[in-house]
Enzyme design. Structure first.
Site, PDB file in Angstrom:
ATOM      1  N   ARG A  90      24.300   7.246  30.520  1.00 44.80           N
ATOM      2  CA  ARG A  90      23.957   6.533  31.519  1.00 44.80           C
ATOM      3  C   ARG A  90      23.694   4.866  31.422  1.00 44.80           C
ATOM      4  O   ARG A  90      24.083   3.935  32.003  1.00 44.80           O
ATOM      5  CB  ARG A  90      23.042   6.862  32.335  1.00 44.80           C
ATOM      6  CG  ARG A  90      23.407   8.378  33.089  1.00 44.80           C
ATOM      7  CD  ARG A  90      22.124   9.263  33.612  1.00 44.80           C
ATOM      8  NE  ARG A  90      21.262   9.713  32.457  1.00 44.80           N
ATOM      9  CZ  ARG A  90      20.193  10.419  32.659  1.00 44.80           C
ATOM     10  NH1 ARG A  90      19.608  10.737  33.702  1.00 44.80           N
ATOM     11  NH2 ARG A  90      19.652  10.791  31.411  1.00 44.80           N
ATOM     12  N   SER A  91      22.736   4.980  30.246  1.00 41.90           N
ATOM     13  CA  SER A  91      22.158   3.535  30.188  1.00 41.90           C
ATOM     14  C   SER A  91      23.121   2.432  29.514  1.00 41.90           C
ATOM     15  O   SER A  91      23.153   1.476  29.886  1.00 41.90           O
ATOM     16  CB  SER A  91      21.021   3.528  29.300  1.00 41.90           C
ATOM     17  OG  SER A  91      20.909   3.949  28.140  1.00 41.90           O
ATOM     18  N   ASN A 132      21.219   7.333  25.526  1.00 43.00           N
ATOM     19  CA  ASN A 132      21.632   6.119  25.414  1.00 43.00           C
ATOM     20  C   ASN A 132      23.172   6.154  25.071  1.00 43.00           C
ATOM     21  O   ASN A 132      23.644   5.421  24.257  1.00 43.00           O
ATOM     22  CB  ASN A 132      20.979   5.198  24.358  1.00 43.00           C
ATOM     23  CG  ASN A 132      21.445   3.695  24.256  1.00 43.00           C
ATOM     24  OD1 ASN A 132      21.090   3.197  23.174  1.00 43.00           O
ATOM     25  ND2 ASN A 132      21.500   3.273  25.485  1.00 43.00           N
ATOM     26  N   CYS A 175      17.931   5.698  29.274  1.00 49.69           N
ATOM     27  CA  CYS A 175      17.968   6.780  29.593  1.00 49.69           C
ATOM     28  C   CYS A 175      17.580   7.897  28.509  1.00 49.69           C
ATOM     29  O   CYS A 175      16.732   7.430  27.672  1.00 49.69           O
ATOM     30  CB  CYS A 175      19.606   7.238  30.136  1.00 49.69           C
ATOM     31  SG  CYS A 175      20.611   6.843  28.756  1.00 49.69           S
ATOM     32  N   ASP A 183      21.747  13.129  35.450  1.00 48.96           N
ATOM     33  CA  ASP A 183      22.297  13.256  33.808  1.00 48.96           C
ATOM     34  C   ASP A 183      23.528  13.818  34.034  1.00 48.96           C
ATOM     35  O   ASP A 183      23.829  15.111  34.258  1.00 48.96           O
ATOM     36  CB  ASP A 183      21.346  14.057  33.030  1.00 48.96           C
ATOM     37  CG  ASP A 183      21.529  14.179  31.514  1.00 48.96           C
ATOM     38  OD1 ASP A 183      22.751  13.846  31.163  1.00 48.96           O
ATOM     39  OD2 ASP A 183      20.935  14.752  30.617  1.00 48.96           O
TER      40      ASP A 183
HETATM   41  P1  4NP Z   1      22.142   9.779  28.664  1.00 50.81           P
HETATM   42  O1  4NP Z   1      22.901  11.495  28.572  1.00 50.81           O
HETATM   43  O2  4NP Z   1      20.720  10.104  28.723  1.00 50.81           O
HETATM   44  O3  4NP Z   1      22.647   9.597  30.240  1.00 50.81           O
HETATM   45  O4  4NP Z   1      22.811   9.340  27.666  1.00 50.81           O
HETATM   46  C1  4NP Z   1      22.513  12.468  27.788  1.00 50.81           C
HETATM   47  C2  4NP Z   1      23.318  12.485  26.410  1.00 50.81           C
HETATM   48  C3  4NP Z   1      22.877  13.133  25.493  1.00 50.81           C
HETATM   49  C4  4NP Z   1      22.011  14.196  25.871  1.00 50.81           C
HETATM   50  C5  4NP Z   1      21.547  14.407  27.111  1.00 50.81           C
HETATM   51  C6  4NP Z   1      21.774  13.424  27.858  1.00 50.81           C
HETATM   52  N1  4NP Z   1      21.800  15.310  24.545  1.00 50.81           N
HETATM   53  O5  4NP Z   1      21.245  16.351  25.077  1.00 50.81           O
HETATM   54  O6  4NP Z   1      22.482  15.306  23.718  1.00 50.81           O
END
Ligand code: 4NP
Length: 155
Positions: free
Chosen positions: A14-15, A11, A8, A124
């Protein structure tokens, strides 16, 4: 041994959940597979999963609290057979790092495991509430069931 990587953006949401869910299915079914996860961005390298992701996993008996964030790297194309991305943005970012067709064919949207070529995304959940995390859990769980079934049939 089939090596699966869940990818994702951060990390942390989701992942890691996808890694934890898939690992549990591999263990339950005794499949000859291993799973890891990574993010395309470097914001959360070394960090624990988001507390909301940890909570949604625990609700369903999956403990991801011990996982730590890492960034996707080109060598992951050598290390893994199947690279599942959560959304189209992850898909574009991973494909942009591919060195050729052999790398590209390993990459697919996770939800295409449920319905090939449907190109649905695991959204997301970072800026939303807990319901977003439950939705993410359900989508990922369905996809991991489909992957586990195909690994079980093909072994
Ligand atoms: P992920 O979600 O891609 O599912 O881990 C996110 C985690 C952090 C951020 C964006 C999406 N961020 O902008 O910090």
């Amino acid at each position: 041994m089939t090596k699966i990587l869940m990818v994702c953006l951060g990390n942390i949401c989701r992942s890691p959940l996808a890694e934890g869910i898939m690992r549990q299915k591999i263990e339950e079914l005794g499949l000859n597979a291993k799973v890891d996860s990574a993010g395309t961005a470097n914001y959360h390298v070394g960090h624990s999963p988001d507390r909301r992701s940890i909570a949604s996993g625990l609700t369903h008996g999956v403990d991801i609290s011990g996982l730590r964030g890492r960034q996707f790297q080109v060598s992951d194309f050598d290390e893994f057979d199947l690279i599942y991305v959560m959304d189209k943005s992850n898909y574009a970012n991973v494909l942009a790092m591919a060195r050729g067709e052999d790398d590209k064919v390993k990459v697919d949207l996770l939800l295409n495991a449920v319905k090939p070529n449907s190109f649905r995304e695991v959204p997301d959940p970072y800026y939303g509430g807990p319901q977003g995390f439950e939705n993410v859990y359900q989508l990922i769980n369905k996809a991991c069931d489909a992957i586990a079934r195909s690994l079980n049939i093909n072994r």
